[in-house]
Design an enzyme around this catalytic site. Structure first.
Site, PDB file in Angstrom:
ATOM      1  CE  LYS A  22      65.935   9.896  68.549  1.00 26.07           C
ATOM      2  NZ  LYS A  22      67.368   9.618  68.514  1.00 26.07           N
ATOM      3  CG  ASN A  23      66.973   6.511  66.277  1.00 23.88           C
ATOM      4  OD1 ASN A  23      67.148   7.722  66.420  1.00 23.88           O
ATOM      5  ND2 ASN A  23      67.022   5.663  67.283  1.00 23.88           N
ATOM      6  CB  CYS A 116      75.887  11.110  75.032  1.00 20.00           C
ATOM      7  SG  CYS A 116      75.429   9.446  74.614  1.00 20.00           S
ATOM      8  NE  ARG A 121      76.201   6.257  71.605  1.00 21.92           N
ATOM      9  CZ  ARG A 121      75.055   6.914  71.378  1.00 21.92           C
ATOM     10  NH1 ARG A 121      74.614   7.770  72.250  1.00 21.92           N
ATOM     11  NH2 ARG A 121      74.383   6.712  70.259  1.00 21.92           N
ATOM     12  CG  ASP A 308      67.225   3.208  71.577  1.00 24.89           C
ATOM     13  OD1 ASP A 308      67.198   3.536  70.384  1.00 24.89           O
ATOM     14  OD2 ASP A 308      68.255   3.295  72.284  1.00 24.89           O
ATOM     15  NE  ARG A 400      68.988  14.705  71.686  1.00 25.71           N
ATOM     16  CZ  ARG A 400      70.256  14.341  71.701  1.00 25.71           C
ATOM     17  NH1 ARG A 400      70.934  14.340  72.835  1.00 25.71           N
ATOM     18  NH2 ARG A 400      70.855  13.946  70.615  1.00 25.71           N
TER      19      ARG A 400
END
Ligand code: EPZ
Length: 421
Positions: A22-23, A116, A121, A308, A400
């Site tokens: 994803k990243n 978030c 952030r 993560d 997500r």
């Protein structure tokens, strides 16, 4: 809203295939804004966040077609330069359209991404880097408003209070590749996703060296062309599956993962008593002993232990003997999963940016609530080992970042299903 129900206690056995990262996919899709020519991006995971990025590209006037895991972008022209609040506010990574828009259009209006659940952030490093390239940037009515006559290469130090910034490095790199002259990005992020983005930009005609090291050197070019690229495997998904094998005492082969991206995790799992070996391009995970040993973790920029993976590792050490300490140096507030794990019988308490975990527990299934993407993954891991039934609500967070996670886990024996709430 859907929820996931897990009956714990099954050691997972078999093979799991990892999807594209994803990243890496998100900044690479943003980078397609740098050319009007067609780009083909393969191995793109089917995820909510990818869908959001495609919506943002379409909102800018770009032709985008996703079929399975393949995305065809363009050929098309950007028709407007505003990335609107309603889309950007749902995904922080939207900020990485700022650099390419500035490079291609010399102007951009991108909604501030907002905080978030895992922390504030801020975007100060993004703004600092783009200003260094000559952009005029102001914050107006919740938008980052940027414009520039001509981007000019510069030496940019991108280290912040928490070290390097992944998406700030991505944003500045995507602007510098079309700036006039040479740029040097110091204290750049070294994540594999930054290397993948740089490799895509080089295929488009960019001149970049040093990607994957703290110093990235870029020689600006006037124009970039279309390219075809396949996204690297998702190292965080791979790490999550490695921990699923470890926590359930199973024996798993993780396919299509790059073991060299998981060194920090493997170092800690080896200390804990979990065998993680390369097996001709795959990763073979097996618990060496029934009693795992406690480990202390500090999250750091790559190649350090990834933030993560902190929540997922916490799930493992709740069932490991002894006391483990997990310290968050990237997002000090990233502990929303603690209260939910404690509801399942864990014994964790917070001391500043550290979580102290009294391990050796037998978790029991319970109704819990997902709060963010990686916390959701931690609750799945806890549910897989807990006695009885775990019900995880608000799993849109999970969707997500994990492609078909329940289907993949069912294939290796997990008793997991998704139901409508
Ligand atoms: C990327 O976010 C990832 N997201 C995050 O993954 C990941 O947790 C994070 O990097 C750290 O590895 C994507 O790649 C889409 P940062 P990013 O800028 O780039 C501070 C997931 O679960 N900072 O590297 O937004 C920041 O507050 C997500 O997949 C500033 O101070 O994170 C943090 O403390 C969650 N000023 C630290 O730097 C800035 O301008 C690292 O953040 C930018 C960041």
């Amino acid at each position: 809203m859907d929820k996931i129900i897990i009956e714990g206690g099954v050691p997972l056995k078999g093979a799991i295939e990892v999807s594209g990262a994803k990243n890496a996919a998100l900044p690479i899709l943003a980078a397609t804004l740098l050319t009007n020519e067609k780009c083909i991006i393969k191995n793109v995971p089917v995820l909510r966040d990818v869908g959001t990025m495609l919506k943002i590209l379409r909102s800018l006037g770009i032709k985008v077609q996703m079929t399975g895991n393949r995305v065809v972008v363009g050929p098309s022209q950007i028709k407007q330069n505003v990335a609107a609040y309603k889309l950007v506010s749902t995904m922080r990574a939207s900020i990485c359209v700022l650099g390419p828009l500035l490079a291609k259009q010399r102007q951009a209006r991108v909604s501030m991404p907002g905080g978030c659940i895992i922390g504030q952030r801020p975007v100060d490093l993004h703004i600092k880097g783009l200003r260094a390239l000559g952009a005029q940037i102001k914050i107006e009515h919740g938008y980052i408003v940027a414009k520039v006559k001509e981007l000019r290469g510069s030496n940019i130090f991108l280290g912040g209070a928490y070290g390097s910034s992944v998406l700030a490095t991505a944003n500045v790199m995507m602007a510098a590749v079309m700036a006039k002259g040479r740029s040097l990005i110091e204290n750049a992020a070294c994540e594999p996703e930054i290397i993948d983005l740089a490799n895509f930009l080089i295929k488009m005609g960019a001149k970049i060296q040093g990607q994957g090291t703290p110093i990235i050197e870029i020689e600006g070019v006037k124009k970039l062309g279309g390219a075809t690229h396949s996204i690297i495997p998702d190292r965080i998904e791979a790490g999550t599956h490695v921990l699923a094998a470890a926590i359930t005492g199973g024996d798993l082969v993780i396919k299509k993962a790059k073991i060299e991206h998981l060194s920090a995790l493997i170092d800690k799992l080896t200390q804990a008593g979990v065998s993680v070996k390369a097996n001709s391009g795959d990763i073979h995970v097996k618990r060496r002993s029934s009693n795992l040993k406690p480990v202390d973790i500090t999250t750091l920029p790559y190649p350090g232990f990834p933030t993560d993976m902190q929540a997922q590792m916490m799930a493992l050490v709740t069932v490991t003997d002894g006391i483990s300490v997990l310290t968050e140096k990237i997002f000090p507030d990233r502990f929303m999963h603690v209260s939910e794990l404690n509801r399942m019988g864990a014994e964790i308490f917070l001391e500043g940016a550290s979580a102290i975990v009294k391990g050796g527990k037998r978790l029991s299934g319970a109704p819990v609530m997902a709060s963010d993407l990686r916390a959701s993954a931690a609750l799945i891991l806890a549910g897989l080992v807990a006695k009885g039934k775990t019900e995880i609500s608000r799993i849109y967070h999970l969707d997500r970042g994990y492609e078909q996670i329940e289907e993949k886990l069912i294939k290796v024996g997990a008793r997991i299903k998704r139901v409508k709430e």
